[in-house]
Design an enzyme around this catalytic site. Sequence first.
Site, PDB file in Angstrom:
ATOM      1  N   ASN A 185       1.364   3.497  -2.993  1.00  0.00           N
ATOM      2  CA  ASN A 185       0.771   5.282  -3.294  1.00  0.00           C
ATOM      3  C   ASN A 185       1.007   5.907  -3.879  1.00  0.00           C
ATOM      4  O   ASN A 185       2.387   7.012  -3.855  1.00  0.00           O
ATOM      5  CB  ASN A 185       0.353   5.329  -1.590  1.00  0.00           C
ATOM      6  CG  ASN A 185      -0.513   5.368  -1.400  1.00  0.00           C
ATOM      7  OD1 ASN A 185      -1.935   4.509  -1.687  1.00  0.00           O
ATOM      8  ND2 ASN A 185      -0.998   5.193   0.644  1.00  0.00           N
ATOM      9  N   ARG A 214      -9.198   3.406  -7.298  1.00  0.00           N
ATOM     10  CA  ARG A 214      -8.988   3.136  -7.187  1.00  0.00           C
ATOM     11  C   ARG A 214      -9.564   3.617  -5.361  1.00  0.00           C
ATOM     12  O   ARG A 214     -11.228   4.359  -6.194  1.00  0.00           O
ATOM     13  CB  ARG A 214      -8.130   5.038  -6.700  1.00  0.00           C
ATOM     14  CG  ARG A 214      -7.141   5.023  -8.050  1.00  0.00           C
ATOM     15  CD  ARG A 214      -5.364   4.874  -7.693  1.00  0.00           C
ATOM     16  NE  ARG A 214      -5.246   3.445  -7.303  1.00  0.00           N
ATOM     17  CZ  ARG A 214      -4.501   2.015  -8.117  1.00  0.00           C
ATOM     18  NH1 ARG A 214      -4.953   2.620  -8.964  1.00  0.00           N
ATOM     19  NH2 ARG A 214      -4.513   0.806  -7.902  1.00  0.00           N
ATOM     20  N   GLU A 216       0.442  -1.205   0.067  1.00  0.00           N
ATOM     21  CA  GLU A 216       0.089  -0.573  -0.210  1.00  0.00           C
ATOM     22  C   GLU A 216       1.391   0.880   0.249  1.00  0.00           C
ATOM     23  O   GLU A 216       0.188   2.356  -0.949  1.00  0.00           O
ATOM     24  CB  GLU A 216      -1.480   0.253   1.012  1.00  0.00           C
ATOM     25  CG  GLU A 216      -1.950  -0.908   1.259  1.00  0.00           C
ATOM     26  CD  GLU A 216      -2.596  -0.557   0.108  1.00  0.00           C
ATOM     27  OE1 GLU A 216      -3.401  -0.282  -0.277  1.00  0.00           O
ATOM     28  OE2 GLU A 216      -3.372  -2.071  -0.482  1.00  0.00           O
TER      29      GLU A 216
END
Length: 184
Positions: free
Chosen positions: A87, A144, A83
Amino acid sequence: MSGIYSERHTLEKTESASETANEPVKKVATAEVKESVAVNKMRTEFAALAVNEAFARAAAAAFFSRLDPTVEELTEIKTAVSEAVSNAVIHGYQGGSADKTVVMECEYENSGIIKIAVSDCGVGIKDVEEARRPLFTTGDAEERSGMGFTVMESFMDRVAVESEEGKGTRVTLIKSLDISYYGV
């Protein structure tokens, strides 16, 4: 960046002796740790490409394997790393670029605390608190989910985010493992 935390530490040695008329003197030294001590750390840099998310997961998993984490703990670490790297690539560098770099630093302490920092020099986050809200995304809402920080927070004990618009973002993931099990 000088590392994720300070490497200061203090060890005290104590000695105990057993003296009887017929028994030789034995001296035993033990170390009492007064604060956490860095046991090991690593730093790696890779191109800001989505395919390198798998590399970051594998590198973190390999680094922390010395601690013999449970399958559940290893899965949580790998998911949180995924994650944070996603990002950096998707939001920090707005889709990624082979000429941009993501940095991942991993460390563990003798107390069983693991720390992972993922940094980019991308666009930064305008409002960190807003970005940490579930379902918030600056990406395409159809692609997303806006759950990246929520996922990281659910698997780690602490998630710290430092960001400045136009300069980049650093996400630090902290998790405590049971050192009585790991024997660090």
